[in-house]
Design a protein around this motif. Sequence first.
Motif, short mmCIF file in Angstrom:
data_model
loop_
_atom_site.label_atom_id
_atom_site.label_comp_id
_atom_site.label_asym_id
_atom_site.label_seq_id
_atom_site.Cartn_x
_atom_site.Cartn_y
_atom_site.Cartn_z
N GLY A 177 2.88 5.20 0.58
CA GLY A 177 3.65 4.76 -0.58
C GLY A 177 3.99 3.29 -0.56
N LEU A 178 3.00 2.45 -0.26
CA LEU A 178 3.24 1.01 -0.15
C LEU A 178 2.54 0.20 -1.25
CD1 LEU A 178 2.90 0.61 3.72
CD2 LEU A 178 5.00 0.35 2.38
N GLU A 179 2.07 0.87 -2.30
CA GLU A 179 1.34 0.14 -3.35
C GLU A 179 2.14 -1.02 -3.92
OE1 GLU A 179 1.71 3.43 -3.31
OE2 GLU A 179 -0.16 4.48 -3.81
N HIS A 180 3.43 -0.81 -4.17
CA HIS A 180 4.26 -1.84 -4.81
C HIS A 180 4.64 -2.97 -3.85
CE1 HIS A 180 7.06 0.75 -2.74
NE2 HIS A 180 8.07 -0.05 -3.00
N LEU A 181 4.34 -2.79 -2.56
CA LEU A 181 4.70 -3.81 -1.56
C LEU A 181 3.48 -4.48 -0.94
CD1 LEU A 181 7.48 -1.84 0.38
CD2 LEU A 181 7.84 -3.66 -1.30
N LYS A 182 2.28 -4.06 -1.29
CA LYS A 182 1.10 -4.44 -0.51
C LYS A 182 0.82 -5.94 -0.49
CE LYS A 182 -2.11 -3.26 -4.28
NZ LYS A 182 -3.24 -2.36 -4.66
N ASN A 204 4.56 -13.74 8.58
CA ASN A 204 3.99 -14.45 7.44
C ASN A 204 2.71 -13.78 6.93
OD1 ASN A 204 2.49 -15.13 9.67
ND2 ASN A 204 2.07 -17.22 8.98
N LEU A 205 2.30 -12.68 7.58
CA LEU A 205 1.17 -11.89 7.09
C LEU A 205 1.64 -10.99 5.95
CD1 LEU A 205 -0.59 -10.72 10.38
CD2 LEU A 205 -1.24 -12.63 8.91
N SER A 206 0.73 -10.67 5.05
CA SER A 206 1.05 -9.73 3.97
C SER A 206 0.97 -8.30 4.51
CB SER A 206 0.07 -9.90 2.81
OG SER A 206 -1.21 -9.39 3.17
N VAL A 207 1.52 -7.38 3.72
CA VAL A 207 1.48 -5.97 4.09
C VAL A 207 0.03 -5.51 4.27
CG1 VAL A 207 1.91 -3.63 3.21
CG2 VAL A 207 3.70 -5.38 3.07
N LEU A 208 -0.83 -5.87 3.34
CA LEU A 208 -2.24 -5.47 3.43
C LEU A 208 -2.90 -6.04 4.69
CD1 LEU A 208 -3.78 -5.63 -0.16
CD2 LEU A 208 -3.54 -3.63 1.31
N GLU A 209 -2.59 -7.29 5.02
CA GLU A 209 -3.19 -7.92 6.19
C GLU A 209 -2.77 -7.22 7.47
OE1 GLU A 209 -3.70 -12.55 4.65
OE2 GLU A 209 -1.75 -11.86 5.38
N VAL A 210 -1.50 -6.83 7.55
CA VAL A 210 -1.03 -6.13 8.75
C VAL A 210 -1.69 -4.75 8.86
CG1 VAL A 210 0.98 -5.05 9.84
CG2 VAL A 210 1.17 -7.34 8.88
N CYS A 225 5.56 -9.93 5.19
CA CYS A 225 6.41 -9.05 6.01
C CYS A 225 7.84 -9.58 6.16
CB CYS A 225 5.76 -8.84 7.38
SG CYS A 225 4.36 -7.70 7.32
N PHE A 226 8.01 -10.91 6.07
CA PHE A 226 9.37 -11.45 6.20
C PHE A 226 10.23 -11.10 4.97
CE2 PHE A 226 7.14 -15.10 4.24
CZ PHE A 226 7.97 -15.35 3.15
N GLU A 227 9.60 -10.62 3.92
CA GLU A 227 10.33 -10.23 2.71
C GLU A 227 10.78 -8.77 2.76
OE1 GLU A 227 8.57 -12.44 -1.00
OE2 GLU A 227 6.88 -11.66 0.18
N LEU A 228 10.39 -8.04 3.78
CA LEU A 228 10.64 -6.60 3.83
C LEU A 228 11.92 -6.26 4.56
CD1 LEU A 228 7.05 -5.32 4.75
CD2 LEU A 228 8.00 -5.76 2.48
N VAL A 277 5.20 -0.05 7.19
CA VAL A 277 3.97 -0.86 7.32
C VAL A 277 3.36 -0.64 8.70
CG1 VAL A 277 3.05 -3.22 7.42
CG2 VAL A 277 4.72 -2.60 5.66
N MET A 278 4.20 -0.59 9.74
CA MET A 278 3.69 -0.38 11.09
C MET A 278 3.08 1.01 11.25
SD MET A 278 4.19 -3.28 12.36
CE MET A 278 3.84 -3.01 14.09
N ILE A 279 3.69 2.00 10.60
CA ILE A 279 3.11 3.35 10.60
C ILE A 279 1.77 3.33 9.89
CG2 ILE A 279 3.41 5.69 9.68
CD1 ILE A 279 6.47 5.28 10.13
N ALA A 280 1.70 2.60 8.77
CA ALA A 280 0.45 2.50 8.02
C ALA A 280 -0.64 1.82 8.84
CB ALA A 280 0.69 1.74 6.71
N ARG A 281 -0.27 0.80 9.58
CA ARG A 281 -1.26 0.12 10.43
C ARG A 281 -1.82 1.10 11.46
NH1 ARG A 281 0.09 -4.44 14.91
NH2 ARG A 281 0.88 -2.54 15.89
#
Length: 264
Positions: A138-143, A101-107, A147-150, A158-162
């Motif tokens: 390349g996650l600008e459009h998903l930020k 339930n966290l957003s991409v940016l939050e993760v 996470c449940f929407e991905l 997202v995990m690589i980005a974290r």
Amino acid sequence: MNYLNPNIVIHAKSLEVGYASRNQTYTIAKNINFQLCSGELTAIVGANGIGKSTLLRTLAKVQPKLSGEILLKNKPISSYTEIQLAKEISIVLTEHIPAKNLSVLEVIALGRQPYTNWIGILSQTDQEKVKEVVSLVGLEHLKHKKCFELSDGQLQRVMIARALAQDTSIIILDEPTTHLDIYHKAYILKLLKTIAQKTRKAILFSTHEIELAIQLCDKMLILDTQKSTFGEPCQLIERGSFQNLFPEDLISFDATTGSFKVKK
């Protein structure tokens, strides 16, 4: 091996991994020797149950080694505190999936924890690092998505980005292409290759995608119970190191194409 080579960030020597209890020691693999260098993508391959995940957890100090030596920037890894290690090694394990339930940016921002204050407030530097990573992966459009929407492939990015946001010299990933189709497997590994080259980070991952690893990796470690083999993919092919990876009565390795063939 040159201990003074500034590009070597991890050096494993005569490493033995497994599990130890009060009454018994269970060795999974031993005689493991390799080094990780800045800017290189390295894969660990081997049969199921050979100890790939165990080795990764040992390198990240999640579990203790049985014997041998692990040097992190020329210092024993045991000499690092948890916070020091968190600034050197980021790790993405298969069981570590964030709350969906966290957003991409939050993760991604969770990767900044080693640097934030005690209440976890992001500084301007932290926010800039997160923004930089979002662009790189390349996650600008998903930020702003949850996470449940991905999809699985998006979540893996997202995990690589974290891990990237943690800004460590080493990134360790345990089977980052699990559950992905062949296109997304290749996409993720190509992304890791690009990240290693652009950021000069050493990236180590375990995989069953041996043929993709041969094509994309700078170095590979073929893990075995008694003695592992390490080197550039072309060197390993020349040595015949892939020939005995699987029982030869069913699968053979074609050195000319760098691929495995099923015997009919």
